[in-house]
Design a protein around this motif. Sequence first.
Motif, PDB file in Angstrom:
ATOM      1  N   ALA A   1      46.014  27.102  13.813  1.00  0.00           N
ATOM      2  CA  ALA A   1      47.595  27.543  13.337  1.00  0.00           C
ATOM      3  C   ALA A   1      46.921  28.336  12.004  1.00  0.00           C
ATOM      4  O   ALA A   1      47.835  29.094  11.444  1.00  0.00           O
ATOM      5  CB  ALA A   1      48.302  26.344  12.806  1.00  0.00           C
ATOM      6  N   ASP A   2      45.743  28.025  11.232  1.00  0.00           N
ATOM      7  CA  ASP A   2      45.651  28.572   9.963  1.00  0.00           C
ATOM      8  C   ASP A   2      44.803  29.802  10.046  1.00  0.00           C
ATOM      9  O   ASP A   2      44.382  30.643   9.220  1.00  0.00           O
ATOM     10  CB  ASP A   2      44.760  27.621   8.799  1.00  0.00           C
ATOM     11  CG  ASP A   2      43.568  27.171   9.719  1.00  0.00           C
ATOM     12  OD1 ASP A   2      43.108  27.812  10.799  1.00  0.00           O
ATOM     13  OD2 ASP A   2      42.884  26.467   8.928  1.00  0.00           O
ATOM     14  N   GLY A   3      44.660  30.371  11.532  1.00  0.00           N
ATOM     15  CA  GLY A   3      43.732  31.517  11.778  1.00  0.00           C
ATOM     16  C   GLY A   3      42.489  31.408  11.946  1.00  0.00           C
ATOM     17  O   GLY A   3      41.824  32.113  12.298  1.00  0.00           O
ATOM     18  N   SER A   4      41.993  30.194  11.531  1.00  0.00           N
ATOM     19  CA  SER A   4      40.607  29.997  11.848  1.00  0.00           C
ATOM     20  C   SER A   4      40.101  29.966  13.327  1.00  0.00           C
ATOM     21  O   SER A   4      40.966  29.418  14.131  1.00  0.00           O
ATOM     22  CB  SER A   4      40.159  28.862  11.077  1.00  0.00           C
ATOM     23  OG  SER A   4      40.488  27.502  11.516  1.00  0.00           O
ATOM     24  N   THR A   5      38.990  30.075  13.623  1.00  0.00           N
ATOM     25  CA  THR A   5      38.496  30.020  15.115  1.00  0.00           C
ATOM     26  C   THR A   5      38.238  28.538  15.325  1.00  0.00           C
ATOM     27  O   THR A   5      37.363  27.941  14.405  1.00  0.00           O
ATOM     28  CB  THR A   5      37.325  30.868  15.229  1.00  0.00           C
ATOM     29  OG1 THR A   5      37.315  32.147  14.802  1.00  0.00           O
ATOM     30  CG2 THR A   5      36.682  30.890  16.727  1.00  0.00           C
ATOM     31  N   GLY A   6      39.009  28.045  16.251  1.00  0.00           N
ATOM     32  CA  GLY A   6      38.749  26.505  16.569  1.00  0.00           C
ATOM     33  C   GLY A   6      38.039  26.526  17.910  1.00  0.00           C
ATOM     34  O   GLY A   6      37.274  25.239  18.123  1.00  0.00           O
ATOM     35  N   PHE A   7      37.699  27.569  18.878  1.00  0.00           N
ATOM     36  CA  PHE A   7      37.140  27.679  19.842  1.00  0.00           C
ATOM     37  C   PHE A   7      36.378  28.922  20.035  1.00  0.00           C
ATOM     38  O   PHE A   7      37.387  29.780  19.781  1.00  0.00           O
ATOM     39  CB  PHE A   7      37.878  27.169  21.086  1.00  0.00           C
ATOM     40  CG  PHE A   7      37.314  27.240  22.308  1.00  0.00           C
ATOM     41  CD1 PHE A   7      36.368  26.192  22.807  1.00  0.00           C
ATOM     42  CD2 PHE A   7      37.440  28.269  23.226  1.00  0.00           C
ATOM     43  CE1 PHE A   7      35.864  26.365  24.012  1.00  0.00           C
ATOM     44  CE2 PHE A   7      36.807  28.333  24.335  1.00  0.00           C
ATOM     45  CZ  PHE A   7      36.020  27.097  25.043  1.00  0.00           C
ATOM     46  N   ASN A   8      35.261  29.422  20.615  1.00  0.00           N
ATOM     47  CA  ASN A   8      34.595  30.442  21.087  1.00  0.00           C
ATOM     48  C   ASN A   8      33.803  30.247  22.182  1.00  0.00           C
ATOM     49  O   ASN A   8      32.918  29.289  22.060  1.00  0.00           O
ATOM     50  CB  ASN A   8      33.648  30.830  19.870  1.00  0.00           C
ATOM     51  CG  ASN A   8      33.745  32.552  20.076  1.00  0.00           C
ATOM     52  OD1 ASN A   8      32.889  33.005  19.236  1.00  0.00           O
ATOM     53  ND2 ASN A   8      34.409  33.115  20.710  1.00  0.00           N
ATOM     54  N   ALA A   9      33.836  30.831  23.288  1.00  0.00           N
ATOM     55  CA  ALA A   9      33.083  30.744  24.201  1.00  0.00           C
ATOM     56  C   ALA A   9      32.865  32.044  25.095  1.00  0.00           C
ATOM     57  O   ALA A   9      33.678  32.963  24.748  1.00  0.00           O
ATOM     58  CB  ALA A   9      33.860  29.855  25.373  1.00  0.00           C
ATOM     59  N   LEU A  10      31.846  32.246  25.714  1.00  0.00           N
ATOM     60  CA  LEU A  10      31.223  33.538  26.330  1.00  0.00           C
ATOM     61  C   LEU A  10      30.914  33.199  27.967  1.00  0.00           C
ATOM     62  O   LEU A  10      30.120  31.938  28.058  1.00  0.00           O
ATOM     63  CB  LEU A  10      30.096  34.237  25.521  1.00  0.00           C
ATOM     64  CG  LEU A  10      29.523  35.310  26.346  1.00  0.00           C
ATOM     65  CD1 LEU A  10      30.284  36.713  26.236  1.00  0.00           C
ATOM     66  CD2 LEU A  10      28.160  35.527  25.816  1.00  0.00           C
ATOM     67  N   GLY A  11      31.302  34.005  28.684  1.00  0.00           N
ATOM     68  CA  GLY A  11      31.058  33.840  30.272  1.00  0.00           C
ATOM     69  C   GLY A  11      30.584  34.996  30.635  1.00  0.00           C
ATOM     70  O   GLY A  11      30.918  36.257  30.456  1.00  0.00           O
ATOM     71  N   ILE A  12      29.449  35.000  31.454  1.00  0.00           N
ATOM     72  CA  ILE A  12      29.088  36.192  32.142  1.00  0.00           C
ATOM     73  C   ILE A  12      29.180  35.898  33.691  1.00  0.00           C
ATOM     74  O   ILE A  12      28.384  34.968  34.162  1.00  0.00           O
ATOM     75  CB  ILE A  12      27.495  36.306  31.752  1.00  0.00           C
ATOM     76  CG1 ILE A  12      27.460  36.717  30.341  1.00  0.00           C
ATOM     77  CG2 ILE A  12      27.215  37.781  32.694  1.00  0.00           C
ATOM     78  CD1 ILE A  12      26.081  36.668  29.776  1.00  0.00           C
ATOM     79  N   ILE A  13      30.129  36.370  34.388  1.00  0.00           N
ATOM     80  CA  ILE A  13      30.605  36.198  35.877  1.00  0.00           C
ATOM     81  C   ILE A  13      29.441  37.125  36.784  1.00  0.00           C
ATOM     82  O   ILE A  13      29.285  38.456  36.518  1.00  0.00           O
ATOM     83  CB  ILE A  13      31.804  36.371  36.337  1.00  0.00           C
ATOM     84  CG1 ILE A  13      32.621  35.421  35.487  1.00  0.00           C
ATOM     85  CG2 ILE A  13      32.001  36.000  37.693  1.00  0.00           C
ATOM     86  CD1 ILE A  13      33.871  35.720  35.323  1.00  0.00           C
ATOM     87  N   SER A  14      28.837  36.728  37.736  1.00  0.00           N
ATOM     88  CA  SER A  14      27.802  37.676  38.516  1.00  0.00           C
ATOM     89  C   SER A  14      28.091  37.213  40.076  1.00  0.00           C
ATOM     90  O   SER A  14      28.826  36.097  40.328  1.00  0.00           O
ATOM     91  CB  SER A  14      26.362  37.287  38.237  1.00  0.00           C
ATOM     92  OG  SER A  14      26.080  36.048  38.346  1.00  0.00           O
ATOM     93  N   TYR A  15      27.398  37.942  40.939  1.00  0.00           N
ATOM     94  CA  TYR A  15      27.821  37.871  42.264  1.00  0.00           C
ATOM     95  C   TYR A  15      26.271  37.890  42.880  1.00  0.00           C
ATOM     96  O   TYR A  15      25.414  38.954  42.442  1.00  0.00           O
ATOM     97  CB  TYR A  15      28.606  38.777  42.874  1.00  0.00           C
ATOM     98  CG  TYR A  15      28.638  38.786  44.265  1.00  0.00           C
ATOM     99  CD1 TYR A  15      29.267  37.793  45.024  1.00  0.00           C
ATOM    100  CD2 TYR A  15      27.905  39.679  45.170  1.00  0.00           C
ATOM    101  CE1 TYR A  15      29.287  37.808  46.696  1.00  0.00           C
ATOM    102  CE2 TYR A  15      27.816  39.537  46.707  1.00  0.00           C
ATOM    103  CZ  TYR A  15      28.670  38.758  47.363  1.00  0.00           C
ATOM    104  OH  TYR A  15      28.468  38.563  48.594  1.00  0.00           O
TER     105      TYR A  15
END
Length: 192
Positions: free
Chosen positions: A89-103
């Motif tokens: 709510a205060d604008g700070s980052t509470g969660f951050n994730a990176l995904g790389i989808i491949s086949y």
Amino acid sequence: MRVLSALVLPVTLAAAAAPALAQSPPDPAARVAKQQAAMKALSWMDGVWRGPAVTTRPGGVKVTITQTERSGPLLGGAVHVVEGRGYNADGSTGFNALGIISYDPDKDAYSMRSYAMGQAGDFPMTLTPTGAVWTIPAGPATIRYTITAKDGVWHEVGERVVEGQPPMAFFEMTLKRIGDSDWPAAGAIPPN
């Protein structure tokens, strides 16, 4: 006898290796073309998304954040990259994730390499007629994320699944597509 064994072993190894040496490696262009074709099924994810997400923590405490996702193809469309960022709510980052989808054309299977909250792993992903499902093994449980996409809305539910028990939802987000993005392909370094 020892001399005969010393001669037989190299001849046997050479005979066994001959068929393997005669095979040519897979054609990289054909493999990439299969990957590109398979990844087109995820093109609905391309762009920038925003909306509310609610996580239920142990004890039933609900935490609401503003979740954003940016997603797009890389390596000529052979992989798909997704960054999720949740804002408090205060604008700070509470969660951050990176995904790389491949086949993987050899296995005819999708997977996601995920990085989040200090953890990383490779997880199976299955496409469905309305989106996708990806799972994370978690001891006696499986964490299952079910994504549905329709009319510019990305809805995702996270559940803890234990055999013999009803699934327990702990996460839900409903995002609206807010625009296009040239991420992650933009900004490549030119040759000169």
